[in-house]
Structure formats: structure tokens, C-alpha cells
Design a protein around this motif. Sequence first.
Motif, PDB file in Angstrom:
ATOM      1  N   THR A   1      98.193  23.439  39.945  1.00  0.00           N
ATOM      2  CA  THR A   1      96.760  23.211  40.058  1.00  0.00           C
ATOM      3  C   THR A   1      95.912  24.103  39.152  1.00  0.00           C
ATOM      4  O   THR A   1      94.863  23.659  38.679  1.00  0.00           O
ATOM      5  CB  THR A   1      96.286  23.392  41.508  1.00  0.00           C
ATOM      6  N   ALA A   2      96.323  25.326  38.892  1.00  0.00           N
ATOM      7  CA  ALA A   2      95.500  26.223  38.072  1.00  0.00           C
ATOM      8  C   ALA A   2      95.331  25.715  36.636  1.00  0.00           C
ATOM      9  O   ALA A   2      94.203  25.701  36.134  1.00  0.00           O
ATOM     10  CB  ALA A   2      96.065  27.638  38.094  1.00  0.00           C
TER      11      ALA A   2
ATOM     12  N   PHE B   1      91.801  23.234  32.662  1.00  0.00           N
ATOM     13  CA  PHE B   1      91.551  22.175  31.690  1.00  0.00           C
ATOM     14  C   PHE B   1      90.273  21.415  32.033  1.00  0.00           C
ATOM     15  O   PHE B   1      89.447  21.141  31.155  1.00  0.00           O
ATOM     16  CB  PHE B   1      92.737  21.211  31.642  1.00  0.00           C
ATOM     17  N   ALA B   2      90.103  21.079  33.301  1.00  0.00           N
ATOM     18  CA  ALA B   2      88.919  20.326  33.713  1.00  0.00           C
ATOM     19  C   ALA B   2      87.647  21.134  33.474  1.00  0.00           C
ATOM     20  O   ALA B   2      86.635  20.598  33.002  1.00  0.00           O
ATOM     21  CB  ALA B   2      89.032  19.927  35.179  1.00  0.00           C
TER      22      ALA B   2
ATOM     23  N   TYR C   1      82.954  21.953  27.330  1.00  0.00           N
ATOM     24  CA  TYR C   1      82.844  21.394  25.985  1.00  0.00           C
ATOM     25  C   TYR C   1      81.903  20.192  25.964  1.00  0.00           C
ATOM     26  O   TYR C   1      81.083  20.058  25.067  1.00  0.00           O
ATOM     27  CB  TYR C   1      84.222  20.989  25.455  1.00  0.00           C
ATOM     28  N   ARG C   2      82.022  19.350  26.970  1.00  0.00           N
ATOM     29  CA  ARG C   2      81.168  18.155  27.010  1.00  0.00           C
ATOM     30  C   ARG C   2      79.716  18.507  27.283  1.00  0.00           C
ATOM     31  O   ARG C   2      78.818  17.751  26.901  1.00  0.00           O
ATOM     32  CB  ARG C   2      81.685  17.180  28.055  1.00  0.00           C
ATOM     33  N   SER C   3      79.466  19.634  27.924  1.00  0.00           N
ATOM     34  CA  SER C   3      78.085  20.070  28.143  1.00  0.00           C
ATOM     35  C   SER C   3      77.583  20.918  26.982  1.00  0.00           C
ATOM     36  O   SER C   3      76.534  21.532  27.069  1.00  0.00           O
ATOM     37  CB  SER C   3      77.962  20.836  29.461  1.00  0.00           C
ATOM     38  N   LYS C   4      78.369  20.962  25.897  1.00  0.00           N
ATOM     39  CA  LYS C   4      78.028  21.641  24.657  1.00  0.00           C
ATOM     40  C   LYS C   4      77.857  23.146  24.816  1.00  0.00           C
ATOM     41  O   LYS C   4      76.974  23.756  24.222  1.00  0.00           O
ATOM     42  CB  LYS C   4      76.787  21.012  24.031  1.00  0.00           C
ATOM     43  N   SER C   5      78.722  23.742  25.604  1.00  0.00           N
ATOM     44  CA  SER C   5      78.743  25.202  25.711  1.00  0.00           C
ATOM     45  C   SER C   5      79.153  25.769  24.357  1.00  0.00           C
ATOM     46  O   SER C   5      80.126  25.310  23.753  1.00  0.00           O
ATOM     47  CB  SER C   5      79.746  25.628  26.784  1.00  0.00           C
TER      48      SER C   5
END
Length: 118
Positions: free
Chosen positions: A77-78, A83-84, A90-94
Amino acid sequence: MNGWDVVGSVFVALGVFFIIMSAVGLLRLPDVYSRLSAVTKAATLGVVLILAGAFFLKPSWTAFITLALAAALQFLTAPVGGFALGRAAYRSKSPLAAQTNYDELATGEASAPVADDG
């Protein structure tokens, strides 16, 4: 104090060391991606070492099965959770750290150079 107690104490101490290093990485590393890497890897190893130490301190078949199941779930799970979280960041543009040379997930090119913010 017998040999099992010494081995168990060493495993627990190593696990605590890795968890502390994970916390240091969380505080000191420059961006969310590096922090996730440190926490996911070091804390997972730390938890599994502490579970192994707990088994050596109180050995029994029940403890072995329970702790082996907990370690297996930790190993499964870790990384998925890390990864999630990384994908969400990344998708929130950090932003990437300034030291990062390539953004291999950028659309259009396999390894697009990261824009210089400074």
C-alpha cells in the motif's frame, strides 16, 4: 536479556532510525516529489523493521502471521499511495525543484527541459 531480545532491539532501533530519516527528508528536501520519495521508501522500511523487531521480542506463530501480514500490506500500500500522491501533485502543477533538469512527464516531448524560474 537473550539473543532474540538483542536482535529485536536492533531491528526496532533501525526502524526508528529510518523513520527519523524519513521525517528529516520531509522537512529538508526541496519539492513535493522528493519528499514523497523519502517518506514512502524510508518510512516503509522503518515500519517493516519495527514489525520484525516486535516479532523477535515476542516470538510466536500468531505474532509471525499478524506481523507478516502487516508488513506485506505495508509493502503493497505505501508505494501505491506514494504514486497516487505524486500523480495528484503533478496534475495539480506542483512545481519541481530548481535542481530538476528534466520533466519526463511533460506532454509533447519525452524529456522536456524544465523552465528556469529564476
